[in-house]
Design an enzyme around this catalytic site. Structure first.
Site, mmCIF file in Angstrom:
data_model
loop_
_atom_site.group_PDB
_atom_site.id
_atom_site.type_symbol
_atom_site.label_atom_id
_atom_site.label_comp_id
_atom_site.label_asym_id
_atom_site.label_seq_id
_atom_site.Cartn_x
_atom_site.Cartn_y
_atom_site.Cartn_z
ATOM 1 N N THR A 1 -45.152 60.978 -20.416
ATOM 2 C CA THR A 1 -46.476 60.401 -20.149
ATOM 3 C C THR A 1 -47.020 60.998 -18.857
ATOM 4 O O THR A 1 -46.386 60.886 -17.799
ATOM 5 C CB THR A 1 -46.359 58.875 -20.044
ATOM 6 N N GLU B 1 -45.882 59.922 -26.900
ATOM 7 C CA GLU B 1 -45.099 59.011 -27.760
ATOM 8 C C GLU B 1 -45.689 57.608 -27.707
ATOM 9 O O GLU B 1 -46.238 57.200 -26.692
ATOM 10 C CB GLU B 1 -43.629 59.011 -27.340
ATOM 11 N N LYS C 1 -52.688 58.053 -25.023
ATOM 12 C CA LYS C 1 -51.450 57.321 -24.730
ATOM 13 C C LYS C 1 -51.714 56.183 -23.725
ATOM 14 O O LYS C 1 -51.342 55.020 -23.954
ATOM 15 C CB LYS C 1 -50.425 58.307 -24.158
ATOM 16 N N GLY D 1 -46.546 34.337 -23.039
ATOM 17 C CA GLY D 1 -45.198 34.321 -22.481
ATOM 18 C C GLY D 1 -45.214 34.571 -20.988
ATOM 19 O O GLY D 1 -46.217 34.283 -20.308
ATOM 20 N N CYS E 1 -43.030 50.965 -20.038
ATOM 21 C CA CYS E 1 -44.337 51.557 -20.363
ATOM 22 C C CYS E 1 -45.536 50.789 -19.841
ATOM 23 O O CYS E 1 -46.324 51.312 -19.051
ATOM 24 C CB CYS E 1 -44.467 51.703 -21.877
ATOM 25 N N LYS F 1 -37.214 42.465 -22.956
ATOM 26 C CA LYS F 1 -37.490 41.909 -24.280
ATOM 27 C C LYS F 1 -36.156 41.880 -25.023
ATOM 28 O O LYS F 1 -35.203 42.549 -24.597
ATOM 29 C CB LYS F 1 -38.547 42.726 -25.026
ATOM 30 N N ARG G 1 -35.875 47.504 -16.989
ATOM 31 C CA ARG G 1 -36.975 48.034 -16.185
ATOM 32 C C ARG G 1 -38.178 47.086 -16.188
ATOM 33 O O ARG G 1 -38.634 46.655 -17.240
ATOM 34 C CB ARG G 1 -37.388 49.422 -16.692
HETATM 35 C C1 UDX Z 1 -44.493 49.497 -25.545
HETATM 36 C C2 UDX Z 1 -45.428 49.858 -26.710
HETATM 37 O O1 UDX Z 1 -45.241 48.955 -27.794
HETATM 38 C C3 UDX Z 1 -45.211 51.293 -27.148
HETATM 39 O O2 UDX Z 1 -46.160 51.641 -28.134
HETATM 40 C C4 UDX Z 1 -45.346 52.223 -25.947
HETATM 41 O O3 UDX Z 1 -45.107 53.554 -26.306
HETATM 42 C C5 UDX Z 1 -44.398 51.786 -24.850
HETATM 43 O O4 UDX Z 1 -44.624 50.430 -24.503
HETATM 44 P P1 UDX Z 1 -42.011 48.603 -25.279
HETATM 45 O O5 UDX Z 1 -42.225 48.640 -23.800
HETATM 46 O O6 UDX Z 1 -40.721 49.111 -25.794
HETATM 47 O O7 UDX Z 1 -43.163 49.430 -26.014
HETATM 48 O O8 UDX Z 1 -42.086 47.083 -25.736
HETATM 49 P P2 UDX Z 1 -43.019 46.101 -26.597
HETATM 50 O O9 UDX Z 1 -42.222 45.555 -27.710
HETATM 51 O O10 UDX Z 1 -44.291 46.719 -26.954
HETATM 52 O O11 UDX Z 1 -43.220 44.902 -25.539
HETATM 53 C C6 UDX Z 1 -43.712 45.147 -24.217
HETATM 54 C C7 UDX Z 1 -43.736 43.882 -23.406
HETATM 55 O O12 UDX Z 1 -44.802 43.040 -23.813
HETATM 56 C C8 UDX Z 1 -42.465 43.027 -23.495
HETATM 57 O O13 UDX Z 1 -42.131 42.598 -22.184
HETATM 58 C C9 UDX Z 1 -42.871 41.863 -24.374
HETATM 59 O O14 UDX Z 1 -42.144 40.697 -24.082
HETATM 60 C C10 UDX Z 1 -44.340 41.720 -24.031
HETATM 61 N N1 UDX Z 1 -45.139 41.116 -25.104
HETATM 62 C C11 UDX Z 1 -45.319 41.784 -26.285
HETATM 63 C C12 UDX Z 1 -45.735 39.872 -24.922
HETATM 64 O O15 UDX Z 1 -45.595 39.250 -23.854
HETATM 65 N N2 UDX Z 1 -46.501 39.339 -25.935
HETATM 66 C C13 UDX Z 1 -46.692 39.982 -27.094
HETATM 67 O O16 UDX Z 1 -47.402 39.433 -27.969
HETATM 68 C C14 UDX Z 1 -46.077 41.241 -27.294
#
Ligand code: UDX
Length: 431
Positions: free
Chosen positions: A120, A148, A201, A250, A257, A317, A324
């Site tokens: 990124t 990505e 992105k 939440g 990311c 999550k 991180r």
């Molecule tokens: C994210 C994006 O989904 C992905 O497309 C990008 O390339 C990188 O960032 P990721 O960081 O792996 O991926 O996790 P993701 O499942 O998307 O959740 C990100 C955060 O948002 C988590 O801390 C999750 O708990 C939070 N979240 C997600 C919420 O608080 N509420 C939601 O409804 C969805």
């Protein structure tokens, strides 16, 4: 046509990219600078947890090699993929030193057909790399931005079944080459120019982060007015223009990311003289989430000093060991700052030899962490927590207070067990 590819970086993105390209039939060498990582991979151990990845690497050993030697990786490669990390610098800009270290290695690689950047990067990076390649006499080597969009825990399936594959180039031949590299991937390839691909992105992550902060702000209004965010969000999400994904209130977003990319996009805008106010609010709302809920606990417990608090879930999550920017770190640190005693549980987080974790006690099971606790806060919605015998938990806790930071459990059931059950954007339940 099958190609020979060198992937620089054996982190989450590099390993998944390398494994998936090998799965698609290409010959891949993944290069990293950390000896232990390469040693592990050579022995068939995968240093990160990502569903399906171990099996995919094992299936493709014939087409997948790992090395510490950059020249070895590049020697037979037609295409170089750059998947190194770009952490923020003091000014909030992305640190591109690792990206340019790879470009430096390529200076004598005149046999290459294309360099593809998956890391990124800020808008404009592709143009700088293009200039660096031209200066090195590699004007004939194509350049592509191929950001990505993978979520952790779904990275392999996101690569093989993406919503879209974004390919930004300046010349048709490179666009065709990178598009063809994805033959067998189940998703549309979207071709565009390089700066647009770079911004796509950051824009996609900003849109998702905005949705999360919106629902979290609505949740705060729900708490103040007696409405229930789960009902509100479910009904709002039925409008396809809004959609039901990323509408879960939440403790805010964490991970590698969203926090980094939202700050990077804000910095990019600021550097261009534009204050990105909406994104600034999104970031502030997210930062407030953790503090606001610790404060709710503090009020409910009449102070946190010397209170024993169970922190259930540490990773950002469920389904990952990644810590991180995990909200749990801020929550644990805030609890400690208020003088609380913090007891943690997580099924996957690796031992953390840094503060605040070194000042906390780690337990093997949720029930152990809950023993003698004045309150528990659910920080990560691990399915294991839905399986806890909450009747037993009630019996071992000093005081039956739960703050469910992910709305994982059912309010009437928890009240039925005798808990004061607080959650995010839903009325508090008590017997
Ligand atoms: C994210 C994006 O989904 C992905 O497309 C990008 O390339 C990188 O960032 P990721 O960081 O792996 O991926 O996790 P993701 O499942 O998307 O959740 C990100 C955060 O948002 C988590 O801390 C999750 O708990 C939070 N979240 C997600 C919420 O608080 N509420 C939601 O409804 C969805």
């Amino acid at each position: 046509m099958k190609r020979t590819v060198a992937v620089f970086g054996a982190g989450y993105i590099g390993l998944v990219t390398g494994a998936c390209l090998a799965e698609l039939g290409h010959t891949v060498t993944v290069r990293d600078i950390v000896p232990e990582r390469i040693q592990q991979l050579d022995q068939g151990d995968v240093p990160i947890y990502e569903p399906g990845l171990v099996e995919m690497i094992a299936r493709n050993t014939e087409r997948l090699a790992f090395t510490l030697d950059a020249n070895e990786a590049v020697r037979d490669a037609e295409i170089v993929y750059v998947c190194v990390d770009t952490p923020p610098t003091a000014s909030g800009d992305a640190d591109l030193s690792r990206v340019f270290a790879v470009i430096d290695v390529l200076k004598s690689a005149s046999h290459l057909t294309a360099v593809v950047v998956k890391s990124t990067v800020p808008v404009g990076t592709g143009a700088r790399i293009r200039a660096a390649l031209d200066d090195a006499g590699l004007g004939h080597v194509g350049y592509a931005a191929n950001p990505e969009f993978t979520a952790e825990g779904k990275a392999v399936s996101d690569f093989m079944h993406p919503d879209r594959v974004v390919v930004g180039t300046w010349e048709d031949a490179t666009a065709k080459l990178v598009a063809e590299l994805h033959d067998g991937v189940d998703g549309p390839v979207v071709l565009m120019d390089v700066p647009s691909a770079e911004l796509t992105k950051l824009g996609a992550n900003a849109a998702l982060a905005t949705k999360i902060s919106l629902v979290n702000e609505l949740a705060t209004v729900c708490e103040a007015t007696g409405a229930d965010i789960t009902q509100v969000a479910a009904a709002i999400g039925l409008d396809p223009r809004i959609g039901s994904h990323f509408m879960k209130a939440g403790l805010g977003y964490g991970g590698s990311c969203f926090p980094k990319d939202s700050r990077a996009l804000r910095a990019l805008a600021s550097n261009n003289g534009y204050p990105f106010q909406l994104l600034t609010s999104v970031i502030e709302v997210n930062e407030l989430q953790t503090r606001r809920h610790v404060q709710r606990l503090k009020v409910e417990l009449d102070g946190l000093y010397r209170k024993k608090i169970a922190v259930l879930g540490m990773t950002f999550k469920p389904g990952t060991d990644d810590m991180r920017e995990a909200p749990s770190a801020i929550i644990a640190a805030r609890l400690l700052a208020e003088g609380a005693e913090v007891h943690c549980w997580d099924p996957m987080a690796k031992a953390q030899a840094v503060e605040p974790w070194t000042s906390t006690t780690r337990h093997e099971t949720p029930l152990e962490a809950l023993g003698g606790a004045d309150a528990a806060i659910i920080v990560t919605e691990w399915p294991e927590l839905a399986q806890v015998s909450w009747a037993e938990a009630h019996a071992v806790m000093r005081r039956p207070l739960i703050l469910d930071g992910r709305n994982l459990l059912d309010p009437p059931t928890m009240a039925g067990h005798g808990f004061t059950y607080m959650s995010v954007g839903r009325p508090t339940s008590t017997v």
